[in-house]
Write a protein that holds these residues in place. Structure first.
Motif, PDB file in Angstrom:
ATOM      1  N   ALA A 148      21.317  -7.270  -0.131  1.00 49.44           N
ATOM      2  CA  ALA A 148      20.542  -8.350   0.870  1.00 49.44           C
ATOM      3  C   ALA A 148      20.413  -8.239   2.130  1.00 49.44           C
ATOM      4  O   ALA A 148      19.281  -8.359   2.522  1.00 49.44           O
ATOM      5  CB  ALA A 148      21.567  -9.675   0.711  1.00 49.44           C
ATOM      6  N   LEU A 149      21.582  -7.463   2.646  1.00 47.11           N
ATOM      7  CA  LEU A 149      21.200  -7.055   4.077  1.00 47.11           C
ATOM      8  C   LEU A 149      20.216  -5.927   4.539  1.00 47.11           C
ATOM      9  O   LEU A 149      19.420  -5.897   5.293  1.00 47.11           O
ATOM     10  CB  LEU A 149      22.409  -6.759   4.772  1.00 47.11           C
ATOM     11  N   GLY A 150      20.278  -4.876   3.465  1.00 47.41           N
ATOM     12  CA  GLY A 150      18.978  -4.167   3.287  1.00 47.41           C
ATOM     13  C   GLY A 150      17.612  -4.681   3.201  1.00 47.41           C
ATOM     14  O   GLY A 150      16.747  -4.171   3.992  1.00 47.41           O
ATOM     15  N   ALA A 151      17.501  -5.810   2.288  1.00 47.72           N
ATOM     16  CA  ALA A 151      16.240  -6.455   2.257  1.00 47.72           C
ATOM     17  C   ALA A 151      16.096  -7.124   3.527  1.00 47.72           C
ATOM     18  O   ALA A 151      14.778  -7.144   4.063  1.00 47.72           O
ATOM     19  CB  ALA A 151      16.191  -7.461   1.028  1.00 47.72           C
ATOM     20  N   GLY A 152      16.914  -7.637   4.289  1.00 44.55           N
ATOM     21  CA  GLY A 152      16.619  -8.177   5.483  1.00 44.55           C
ATOM     22  C   GLY A 152      16.177  -7.336   6.651  1.00 44.55           C
ATOM     23  O   GLY A 152      15.400  -7.549   7.416  1.00 44.55           O
ATOM     24  N   ILE A 153      16.942  -6.148   6.576  1.00 49.08           N
ATOM     25  CA  ILE A 153      16.541  -4.872   7.479  1.00 49.08           C
ATOM     26  C   ILE A 153      15.261  -4.555   7.282  1.00 49.08           C
ATOM     27  O   ILE A 153      14.257  -4.284   8.198  1.00 49.08           O
ATOM     28  CB  ILE A 153      17.674  -3.940   7.545  1.00 49.08           C
ATOM     29  N   LEU A 154      14.718  -4.391   5.974  1.00 48.95           N
ATOM     30  CA  LEU A 154      13.405  -3.973   5.797  1.00 48.95           C
ATOM     31  C   LEU A 154      12.330  -4.970   5.915  1.00 48.95           C
ATOM     32  O   LEU A 154      11.215  -4.693   6.365  1.00 48.95           O
ATOM     33  CB  LEU A 154      13.207  -3.551   4.158  1.00 48.95           C
ATOM     34  N   HIS A 155      12.715  -6.302   5.610  1.00 50.20           N
ATOM     35  CA  HIS A 155      11.605  -7.205   6.098  1.00 50.20           C
ATOM     36  C   HIS A 155      11.506  -7.295   7.628  1.00 50.20           C
ATOM     37  O   HIS A 155      10.288  -7.593   8.178  1.00 50.20           O
ATOM     38  CB  HIS A 155      12.275  -8.775   5.693  1.00 50.20           C
ATOM     39  N   HIS A 156      12.606  -7.115   8.384  1.00 50.98           N
ATOM     40  CA  HIS A 156      12.388  -6.987   9.889  1.00 50.98           C
ATOM     41  C   HIS A 156      11.401  -5.686  10.414  1.00 50.98           C
ATOM     42  O   HIS A 156      10.699  -6.003  11.171  1.00 50.98           O
ATOM     43  CB  HIS A 156      13.821  -6.957  10.765  1.00 50.98           C
ATOM     44  N   ASP A 193       0.857  -1.315  -0.039  1.00 51.55           N
ATOM     45  CA  ASP A 193       0.005   0.114   0.012  1.00 51.55           C
ATOM     46  C   ASP A 193       1.060   1.280  -0.091  1.00 51.55           C
ATOM     47  O   ASP A 193       2.064   1.021   0.321  1.00 51.55           O
ATOM     48  CB  ASP A 193      -1.014   0.129   1.358  1.00 51.55           C
ATOM     49  N   THR A 194       0.373   2.214  -0.631  1.00 53.35           N
ATOM     50  CA  THR A 194       1.244   3.639  -0.716  1.00 53.35           C
ATOM     51  C   THR A 194       1.873   4.004   0.381  1.00 53.35           C
ATOM     52  O   THR A 194       2.809   4.431   0.509  1.00 53.35           O
ATOM     53  CB  THR A 194       0.244   4.673  -1.087  1.00 53.35           C
ATOM     54  N   ARG A 195       1.062   4.104   1.815  1.00 55.43           N
ATOM     55  CA  ARG A 195       1.758   4.485   2.983  1.00 55.43           C
ATOM     56  C   ARG A 195       2.956   3.537   3.306  1.00 55.43           C
ATOM     57  O   ARG A 195       4.075   4.258   3.385  1.00 55.43           O
ATOM     58  CB  ARG A 195       1.019   4.260   4.147  1.00 55.43           C
ATOM     59  N   SER A 196       2.942   2.196   3.268  1.00 52.95           N
ATOM     60  CA  SER A 196       4.150   1.551   3.353  1.00 52.95           C
ATOM     61  C   SER A 196       5.084   1.458   2.439  1.00 52.95           C
ATOM     62  O   SER A 196       6.374   1.434   2.687  1.00 52.95           O
ATOM     63  CB  SER A 196       3.523  -0.171   3.533  1.00 52.95           C
ATOM     64  N   LEU A 197       4.573   1.741   0.915  1.00 50.35           N
ATOM     65  CA  LEU A 197       5.610   1.710  -0.124  1.00 50.35           C
ATOM     66  C   LEU A 197       6.493   3.054   0.304  1.00 50.35           C
ATOM     67  O   LEU A 197       7.709   3.169   0.008  1.00 50.35           O
ATOM     68  CB  LEU A 197       4.913   1.924  -1.177  1.00 50.35           C
ATOM     69  N   GLY A 198       5.922   4.057   0.800  1.00 45.23           N
ATOM     70  CA  GLY A 198       6.535   5.419   0.803  1.00 45.23           C
ATOM     71  C   GLY A 198       7.487   5.219   2.266  1.00 45.23           C
ATOM     72  O   GLY A 198       8.821   5.566   2.115  1.00 45.23           O
ATOM     73  N   LYS A 199       7.130   4.754   2.978  1.00 42.20           N
ATOM     74  CA  LYS A 199       7.931   4.462   4.309  1.00 42.20           C
ATOM     75  C   LYS A 199       9.001   3.584   4.100  1.00 42.20           C
ATOM     76  O   LYS A 199      10.299   3.899   4.293  1.00 42.20           O
ATOM     77  CB  LYS A 199       7.050   3.725   5.626  1.00 42.20           C
ATOM     78  N   LEU A 200       8.897   2.391   3.560  1.00 43.96           N
ATOM     79  CA  LEU A 200      10.045   1.471   3.044  1.00 43.96           C
ATOM     80  C   LEU A 200      10.866   1.938   2.092  1.00 43.96           C
ATOM     81  O   LEU A 200      11.973   1.899   2.364  1.00 43.96           O
ATOM     82  CB  LEU A 200       9.364   0.234   2.707  1.00 43.96           C
ATOM     83  N   GLY A 201      10.224   2.829   1.237  1.00 46.87           N
ATOM     84  CA  GLY A 201      11.149   3.368   0.183  1.00 46.87           C
ATOM     85  C   GLY A 201      11.996   4.189   0.749  1.00 46.87           C
ATOM     86  O   GLY A 201      13.159   4.518   0.439  1.00 46.87           O
TER      87      GLY A 201
END
Length: 530
Positions: A465-473, A105-113
Motif C-alpha cells: 500500500a505504501l509503495g502504491a502511495g509513493i508511486l502515486h506521488h 504509456d510505455t515510458r511511464s510503465l518502464g519508469k514506474l515499474g
C-alpha cells in the motif's frame, strides 16, 4: 490534473463537497456529527468489532470441548469468507494488470515499474537485515537445545528440494506452459531414482533425477507476468486493441462492484475465522513458553519494520504523514490479520487505497497485484529469524558468508513465496538448505505459524500500500513537470472513472476515450495521461 474527488464509501458514491455543504456540517450537533462519522466508518468499525467479538466467542466456545467435526462446522462462516475472497483473486489480478499496463504509456510503465522493483527489493533487504539483527540480539534459540518435535508432539516436516531447483521452479512458473492450468496449478520439481549402470559386483548405481510435476495452487506469478505483457501488447496495437481494453476494464469495474458487496460480509466472516483459530489451539501455553522468544523476535521485527521503517520511507519520498495514509486502510489490515493471506486481502486493499487515499486507479491496479505476489517484507523478517533460530537450536555457529547467504536467499525466495497462509514455511527450507542446516526443525515454525503469520501478512500488505502511495506521488510530480499540451495527444488512452451507481447515458465502461471534434470530455471525469 488532480484525481477525481468523487469517491465511494461503504458502496455508495459520495459527491464532491461544496462550500455550502461544509458550512452546514459545521452547524451540525454532536449527535449528528456522530451519525455522520458512523456512516462513513461503519465498515471499519464492524470489521474491528468482528475481531474482538471473534476472540471472545472463541474463548467461550473453547470451554465446550467441541469434536473435530463440530469445529469444522463452527469455522464454516469464516471458510466462506476465504472462498469468496479467493474466488475474486483471479479475475481481479488479470483484469486489473491488463487494464493498468494498457492505460500507462510505455515510458511511464518502464519508469514506474523500475521504481516499484527497486522499492520492493530495498524494503525486503532492509526487512531481512532487521530479522537477522534481532535474531542475534534476542537469541531465541540459545538455551532451547532440549526443545524438539517430540517434546511438543508435532508432526515432522521434511522438504528435500534442492535450492537450485527451487529457484529454477521460480523461473519456470514465470512462464507457464498452459495459462488455463496456471489458474489452479503451478510447476514443482520432484525427484526419482534412476538406475544408470552396473559396477563389477553387480550392484546398480542410482542417481537422483529431477522431474517436473504439477502442484495444486494458482500460479499467480505466471499470471501476473502474462497480464502485464499482454496489457503492453494491447496498447501497442493502438485502435485495434481498444475493444479488448474496453472489455478488460468493464470486467475490472464489475469485479470491483463484487468486491464492495463481499466487503460487507467481511466482519461476520472474520469473527468466525478468528474464533475458530482460538478453538483449534492445542496447548498454547506450552508453545508460547517454549517458543516465546522466537514469537517475540518475529512480532518485534514486524512492529519495527511496519511501524517505523516503512512509514519513514514513505515520508522520505512524499513528505506526507504516513500514519494518516495508513488510517484509511484499517479494513484491509484487519482482513490481512484474520485471513493470513496477502492475495485474499488484495480486493479490499485496492478498493480502500483508491477510495480512502485517492491513489490513481491505474497506479493501484498495476502495482498492488504485483506487490501481493512478490513483495513479502513480513515473510522475509520471520524467515531470517527462523533460520538463525534453528542454527542456534542446533548449536551451529554462522559465519559472515552464511549470514549474507541468509539475507540474499530470504530476499530472493520471498518473491516465490505463496501469498497464502503458511506459504513462507516452505521458503524457510530453501534458506536452511542454502546454509547447510537440517530442515527437520521446521515443524516448530509451523506450530506457531498461525500466531506469527498474522503480523507477517499485515506488514506484507502495508508495504504494498505504501509503495502504491509513493508511486502515486511520483506520478503526480511527473504530471506537474510536463506542459499541459504535451499530455493531451489525440489517440492517447486515458482512464475514465466509472461510478457503479451513476445512471450515465454515455459510455461508462471503457477506459479508452477519444477526442471527438464537437464534444469535449468532462474535465472531472478524465484522469490525466502519464
Amino acid at each position: 490534473m488532480e484525481p477525481d474527488k468523487k469517491s465511494e464509501q461503504n458502496g455508495h458514491v459520495m459527491p464532491e463537497r461544496s462550500p455550502s455543504t461544509e458550512n452546514l456540517q459545521k452547524k451540525l450537533s454532536l449527535g449528528q456529527k456522530l451519525c455522520v462519522f458512523l456512516r462513513k466508518n461503519l465498515l471499519v468499525l464492524l470489521t474491528v468489532s468482528g475481531v474482538i467479538v471473534g476472540v471472545g466467542l472463541g474463548m467461550a466456545v473453547r470451554k465446550m470441548d467441541l469434536t473435530k467435526a463440530q469445529m469444522t462446522y463452527f469455522a464454516f462462516p469464516g471458510e466462506m469468507l476465504l472462498r469468496m475472497l479467493k474466488m475474486i483473486i483471479l479475475p481481479l489480478v488479470v483484469c486489473s494488470l491488463v487494464s493498468g499496463a494498457a492505460s500507462l504509456d510505455t515510458r511511464s510503465l518502464g519508469k514506474l515499474g523500475g521504481i516499484a522493483v527497486g522499492y520492493f527489493l530495498v524494503t525486503t533487504l532492509i526487512a531481512s537485515g532487521i530479522g537477522v539483527t534481532l535474531a542475534f540480539i534476542i537469541k531465541p534459540g540459545v538455551g532451547a537445545g532440549g526443545l524438539n518435535t517430540n517434546h511438543l508432539a508435532l508432526e515432522s516436516v521434511s522438504k528435500d528440494k534442492e535450492t537450485a531447483d527451487s529457484f529454477l521452479d521460480l523461473a519456470r512458473n514465470l512462464f507457464p506452459s498452459n495459462l488455463v492450468a496456471a489458474a489452479f496449478r503451478s510447476y514443482a520439481t520432484d525427484y526419482k531414482m534412476v538406475a544408470v549402470g552396473n559396477i563389477t559386483n553387480g550392484t546398480k548405481i542410482y542417481q537422483k533425477v529431477p522431474v517436473g510435476t504439477e502442484a495444486e495452487g494458482m500460479n499467480i506469478l505466471g499470471l501476473v507476468l502474462f497480464a502485464m505483457v499482454f496489457g503492453v501488447a494491447l496498447r501497442k496495437l493502438g485502435e485495434e486493441g481498444e475493444e479488448l481494453i474496453r472489455f478488460f476494464n468493464a470486467f475490472n469495474e464489475a469485479t470491483m462492484v463484487l468486491v464492495s458487496w463481499i466487503m460487507w460480509y467481511i466482519p461476520f466472516g472474520i469473527m468466525f475465522l478468528v474464533g475458530s483459530k482460538i478453538v483449534e489451539m492445542e496447548d498454547v501455553v506450552l508453545l508460547v513458553t517454549s517458543l516465546g522468544k522466537y514469537i517475540f523476535a518475529s512480532i518485534l521485527g514486524h512492529v519495527i519494520h511496519g511501524g517505523i521503517v516503512l512509514p519513514l520511507i514513505y515520508f522520505g519520498f512524499t513528505r506526507k504523514n504516513p500514519y494518516s495514509f495508513l488510517s484509511g486502510l484499517i479494513t484491509p489490515f484487519t482482513t490481512a490479520f484474520a485471513t493470513c493471506s496477502s492475495s485474499a486481502t488484495l480486493p479490499s486493499m485496492i478498493k480502500c487505497v483508491e477510495e480512502n487515499n485517492g491513489v490513481d486507479k491505474r497506479i493501484s491496479r498495476f502495482i498492488l497485484p504485483i506487490g501481493a505476489t512478490v513483495n513479502m517484507d513480513g515473510a522475509a523478517i520471520f524467515q531470517c529469524i527462523a533460520a538463525v533460530f534453528i542454527a542456534q537450536l542446533n548449536n551451529y555457529e554462522l559465519n559472515a558468508g552464511q549470514i549474507f547467504t541468509i539475507l540474499v536467499t530470504a530476499t530472493a525466495s520471498s518473491v516465490g513465496a505463496a501469498g497464502i497462509p503458511a506459504g513462507g514455511i516452505i521458503t524457510i527450507a530453501i534458506i536452511l538448505e542454502a546454509i547447510g542446516l537440517p530442515t527437520n526443525d521446521l515443524s516448530l515454525m509451523l506450530a506457531v505459524d498461525w500466531i506469527v503469520d498474522r503480523t507477517t501478512t499485515v506488514v506484507n500488505v502495508e508495504g504494498d500500500a505504501l509503495g502504491a502511495g509513493i508511486l502515486h506521488h511520483i506520478n503526480q510530480q511527473e504530471q506537474r513537470k510536463r506542459p499541459l499540451e504535451e499530455s493531451d495527444h489525440v489517440g492517447e488512452l486515458s482512464e475514465v472513472r466509472v461510478e457503479a451507481n451513476t445512471a450515465a447515458h454515455e459510455e461508462t465502461s471503457p477506459l479508452v476515450t477519444h477526442h471527438h471534434k464537437n464534444q469535449d470530455p468532462a474535465p472531472e471525469a478524465i484522469e490525466s495521461v502519464l
